[in-house]
Design an enzyme around this catalytic site. Structure first.
Site, PDB file in Angstrom:
ATOM      1  N   GLU A 293       0.768  -1.200   0.024  1.00  0.00           N
ATOM      2  CA  GLU A 293       0.036   0.177   0.042  1.00  0.00           C
ATOM      3  C   GLU A 293       0.908   1.249  -0.145  1.00  0.00           C
ATOM      4  O   GLU A 293       1.837   1.117   0.815  1.00  0.00           O
ATOM      5  CB  GLU A 293      -0.933   0.023   1.058  1.00  0.00           C
ATOM      6  CG  GLU A 293      -1.834  -1.309   1.378  1.00  0.00           C
ATOM      7  CD  GLU A 293      -2.865  -1.464   0.075  1.00  0.00           C
ATOM      8  OE1 GLU A 293      -2.868  -0.340  -0.565  1.00  0.00           O
ATOM      9  OE2 GLU A 293      -3.266  -2.330  -0.206  1.00  0.00           O
ATOM     10  N   CYS A 327      -1.223   8.983   3.826  1.00  0.00           N
ATOM     11  CA  CYS A 327      -1.319   8.683   2.475  1.00  0.00           C
ATOM     12  C   CYS A 327      -2.773   9.171   1.943  1.00  0.00           C
ATOM     13  O   CYS A 327      -2.916   9.167   0.692  1.00  0.00           O
ATOM     14  CB  CYS A 327      -1.372   7.141   2.293  1.00  0.00           C
ATOM     15  SG  CYS A 327      -2.223   6.225   3.356  1.00  0.00           S
TER      16      CYS A 327
HETATM   17  P1  NAD Z   1       9.031   5.256   2.755  1.00  0.00           P
HETATM   18  O1  NAD Z   1       8.792   4.684   1.560  1.00  0.00           O
HETATM   19  O2  NAD Z   1      10.286   6.416   2.791  1.00  0.00           O
HETATM   20  O3  NAD Z   1       9.558   4.154   3.784  1.00  0.00           O
HETATM   21  C1  NAD Z   1       8.886   3.124   4.105  1.00  0.00           C
HETATM   22  C2  NAD Z   1       9.625   1.959   4.304  1.00  0.00           C
HETATM   23  O4  NAD Z   1      10.485   1.663   3.409  1.00  0.00           O
HETATM   24  C3  NAD Z   1      10.457   2.333   5.679  1.00  0.00           C
HETATM   25  O5  NAD Z   1      10.574   1.259   6.513  1.00  0.00           O
HETATM   26  C4  NAD Z   1      11.894   2.691   5.007  1.00  0.00           C
HETATM   27  O6  NAD Z   1      13.110   2.596   5.788  1.00  0.00           O
HETATM   28  C5  NAD Z   1      11.763   1.653   3.832  1.00  0.00           C
HETATM   29  N1  NAD Z   1      12.836   1.878   2.974  1.00  0.00           N
HETATM   30  C6  NAD Z   1      13.286   3.187   2.356  1.00  0.00           C
HETATM   31  N2  NAD Z   1      13.942   2.990   1.378  1.00  0.00           N
HETATM   32  C7  NAD Z   1      14.139   1.771   1.083  1.00  0.00           C
HETATM   33  C8  NAD Z   1      14.850   0.849   0.013  1.00  0.00           C
HETATM   34  N3  NAD Z   1      15.646   1.493  -0.715  1.00  0.00           N
HETATM   35  N4  NAD Z   1      14.474  -0.311   0.127  1.00  0.00           N
HETATM   36  C9  NAD Z   1      13.914  -1.062   1.043  1.00  0.00           C
HETATM   37  N5  NAD Z   1      13.370  -0.366   2.016  1.00  0.00           N
HETATM   38  C10 NAD Z   1      13.339   0.826   1.875  1.00  0.00           C
HETATM   39  O7  NAD Z   1       7.889   5.975   3.172  1.00  0.00           O
HETATM   40  P2  NAD Z   1       7.424   6.768   4.606  1.00  0.00           P
HETATM   41  O8  NAD Z   1       8.184   8.109   4.396  1.00  0.00           O
HETATM   42  O9  NAD Z   1       8.126   6.226   5.883  1.00  0.00           O
HETATM   43  O10 NAD Z   1       6.077   6.954   4.480  1.00  0.00           O
HETATM   44  C11 NAD Z   1       5.248   7.722   3.641  1.00  0.00           C
HETATM   45  C12 NAD Z   1       4.989   7.218   2.409  1.00  0.00           C
HETATM   46  O11 NAD Z   1       3.985   6.103   2.845  1.00  0.00           O
HETATM   47  C13 NAD Z   1       3.791   7.807   1.702  1.00  0.00           C
HETATM   48  O12 NAD Z   1       4.399   7.834   0.396  1.00  0.00           O
HETATM   49  C14 NAD Z   1       2.517   7.346   1.768  1.00  0.00           C
HETATM   50  O13 NAD Z   1       1.638   7.774   0.905  1.00  0.00           O
HETATM   51  C15 NAD Z   1       2.716   5.972   2.090  1.00  0.00           C
HETATM   52  N6  NAD Z   1       1.867   5.155   3.005  1.00  0.00           N
HETATM   53  C16 NAD Z   1       0.715   4.544   2.351  1.00  0.00           C
HETATM   54  C17 NAD Z   1      -0.293   4.191   3.172  1.00  0.00           C
HETATM   55  C18 NAD Z   1      -1.242   3.380   2.404  1.00  0.00           C
HETATM   56  O14 NAD Z   1      -1.999   2.632   3.094  1.00  0.00           O
HETATM   57  N7  NAD Z   1      -1.427   3.309   1.031  1.00  0.00           N
HETATM   58  C19 NAD Z   1      -0.195   4.216   4.405  1.00  0.00           C
HETATM   59  C20 NAD Z   1       0.827   4.980   5.244  1.00  0.00           C
HETATM   60  C21 NAD Z   1       1.851   5.413   4.225  1.00  0.00           C
END
Ligand code: NAD
Length: 541
Positions: A293, A327
């Site tokens: 998501e 999100c």
């Molecule tokens: P992010 O993508 O920066 O991080 C999410 C996770 O991915 C973290 O644990 C991070 O450490 C990890 N990550 C980052 N880079 C990575 C890589 N290269 N390889 C593997 N893992 C990696 O997101 P965020 O800033 O924590 O959260 C915000 C984002 O999440 C927004 O885009 C938001 O829309 C989305 N979000 C979506 C939902 C939904 O239900 N659709 C809910 C909450 C947040």
């Protein structure tokens, strides 16, 4: 071993406490906040063999007070990730044999711990570590987390009850087996409940989980692990490794026993992980399940028949609650010319009434954004908007990171419906409005549908039922969660299962039976009571 079929209580949503001045819950959470602010927590790795503190640590600071350090968290090396996987696979041997009523009881106990003794702790941790105001913390860390655990327990029991029809002389049954191997959960900073649920939903179905939390949710990650432990979750069923996300993911996704990814975060990261899995597909024992998501560019479309106060309130709450870091936050708004001015006036009046500061002062609606790179990104978009002739800054437009990462809630008005802030997910307190000529209602629906790559949430606001019906049909693929006469955020578990399609994710609806079904691999068993002893069928004479 089970000796019965067991019925669980029908879940009801956890009531939200109000935290009014003088209330006992307010005092409790503020006391917990003060204690945590003055303590220094040390977050270990959980590798399935007790707590492991590594030599490399990173500081944890409140985003609204970033010079103050409230703790550190351990950074994993490669060997720790290998250990977490090995111990999870070892724990799996016993975990898969535990009968489901005992497995589920662990998570029901966790729910009651959150609802009761841990409520003020997990809420205060979310206020301190992720800068949520008390209401946002309560609906996330307490209520939504409890709801995820209780509703999923009921869904799990329904899944186990789903059985094929019996045949004459034949006993047909389905076992909803956990996936063969281990699963991987990668979680975002913005919801404590999502972090807990992504692990718990897989473990509840009998899987073992390696969890990589966000660097910006580490304070409550430890609280979640404490709760799981106190609820009786055996060591190794959920292991937790923090640190370099690329290194951790590369090791996890290269393992032949990797069986499923439960991801929530940005679209870019999800696509990267999916590619890594695809590139290694031949080496896995099973086809990994992939659930993600991700981002959104969520809209509010107002019809000329809309009520002005309803639209202004939906934008105010939908765009700015938790600093727009949901999100589902409304970030692109389409207003008809005939009623745009009074809506904008009311919105600006609302936004200018917000106060900004630490969540410890409960009068604030707005606190800080999560970290410096988010702050810098938002500041650069605000600077560009000030300079651009296609945009007017109607409210906010300032920022200050001297003490905390504070971005003032900002309202932009653009004449270009494809302006960058109408298309790009900013994940902060910035909303952009485009005003359309009333007679271009149908063309505007086409614009809403085609402007962004995402398909997460959206709302139509109208009194005219024909317009509501038209928008529901026209925008059928524009949002996985579609709202009528409401803001496009604030989904409640059990009532509005949440998820989006297009670039927003696989739409497996967190907090629903659909999601849990991704974490089981059914085995059909047919048992014949009196098997035939001759291969010849009757028609053969
Ligand atoms: P992010 O993508 O920066 O991080 C999410 C996770 O991915 C973290 O644990 C991070 O450490 C990890 N990550 C980052 N880079 C990575 C890589 N290269 N390889 C593997 N893992 C990696 O997101 P965020 O800033 O924590 O959260 C915000 C984002 O999440 C927004 O885009 C938001 O829309 C989305 N979000 C979506 C939902 C939904 O239900 N659709 C809910 C909450 C947040």
């Amino acid at each position: 071993m089970s000796f019965g079929f067991f019925n669980l209580e029908t879940p009801v949503n956890e009531p939200t406490l109000e935290y009014k001045p003088g209330s006992p819950e307010r005092k409790k959470v503020l006391d917990a906040y003060k204690k945590m602010y003055n303590d220094h927590v040390q977050v270990p790795l959980y590798l399935g063999e007790g707590e492991v503190f590594t030599s490399e640590r990173k500081d944890i600071s409140p985003p609204h007070d970033h010079k103050h350090v409230i703790g550190t968290y351990s950074i994993a090396e490669e060997k720790h990730v290998h250990k977490a996987i090995a111990n999870a696979l070892e724990a799996r041997k016993k975990w898969v044999t535990m009968s489901w009523e005992h497995r589920i009881s662990i998570f029901l106990k966790a729910a009651d711990l959150i609802s009761g003794p841990y409520r003020s702790i997990i809420n205060a941790g979310t206020m301190l570590g992720q800068s949520k105001n008390i209401f946002q913390a309560e609906i996330d860390a307490a209520c939504e987390f409890v709801d995820f655990l209780k509703f999923n327990a009921a869904f799990a029991s329904d899944i186990y009850n789903q059985q094929p029809a019996p045949g004459h002389g034949v006993f047909n049954r389905i076992e909803h087996r956990p996936l063969e191997g281990f699963t991987y959960s990668v979680t975002p900073f913005n919801f404590t409940a999502i972090a807990g649920n992504l692990c718990a939903s897989m473990a509840m179905m009998g899987n073992v989980v390696v969890w990589k939390p966000s660097d910006h949710q580490m304070y409550t990650a430890k609280i979640i692990m404490d709760i799981f432990k106190e609820a009786g979750l055996p060591d190794g069923v959920v292991t937790m490794v923090s640190g370099d996300p690329e290194m951790i993911s590369d090791i996890v996704l290269s393992h032949p026993d990797f069986a499923g990814l439960h991801f929530t975060g940005s679209t870019f990261v999800f696509q990267k992980l999916w590619k890594k899995i695809g590139n290694q597909i031949e080496q896995y024992r099973t086809y990994p399940r992939i659930v993600g998501e991700t981002g959104g560019k969520d809209f509010i479309l107002a019809h000329p028949s809309a009520n002005i106060e309803v639209v202004a309130t939906a934008i105010t709450r939908g765009a700015f609650e938790y600093q727009g870091q949901k999100c589902s936050a409304a970030s692109r708004i389409y207003l008809p010319e005939s009623i745009a001015k009074p809506i904008i006036d009311k919105l600006v009046e609302n936004v200018e009434s917000f106060t900004i500061g630490s969540p410890e002062d409960m009068s604030h609606f707005i606190t800080a954004v999560i970290h410096e790179s988010s702050f810098d990104k938002l500041a650069s978009y605000i600077d560009a908007a000030h300079e651009d002739s296609e945009v007017k800054v109607l409210a906010g437009g300032t920022y200050d990171k001297s003490e905390g990462y504070f971005v003032s809630p900002t309202v932009l008005l653009t004449t270009n419906p494809k302006y960058t802030t109408m298309e790009t997910e900013l994940f902060g307190p910035v909303v952009t409005i485009y005003v359309y000529p009333d007679e271009e209602w149908v063309a505007t629906m086409a614009l809403v549908d085609s402007t962004s790559i995402y398909g997460l949430t959206g709302a139509v606001i109208a009194q005219d039922r024909m317009a509501i019906e038209e928008a529901s049909r026209y925008l059928v693929n524009a949002a996985g969660n579609f709202y009528i006469n409401d803001k496009p955020s604030g989904a409640v578990v059990g009532q509005q299962p949440f998820g989006g399609a297009r670039a927003s994710g696989t739409n497996d609806k967190a907090g629903s039976m659909q999601n849990l079904l991704r974490w089981v691999s059914p085995r059909l068993i047919k048992e014949t009571m009196v098997p035939p002893k001759n291969y010849r069928y009757p028609h053969m004479g």
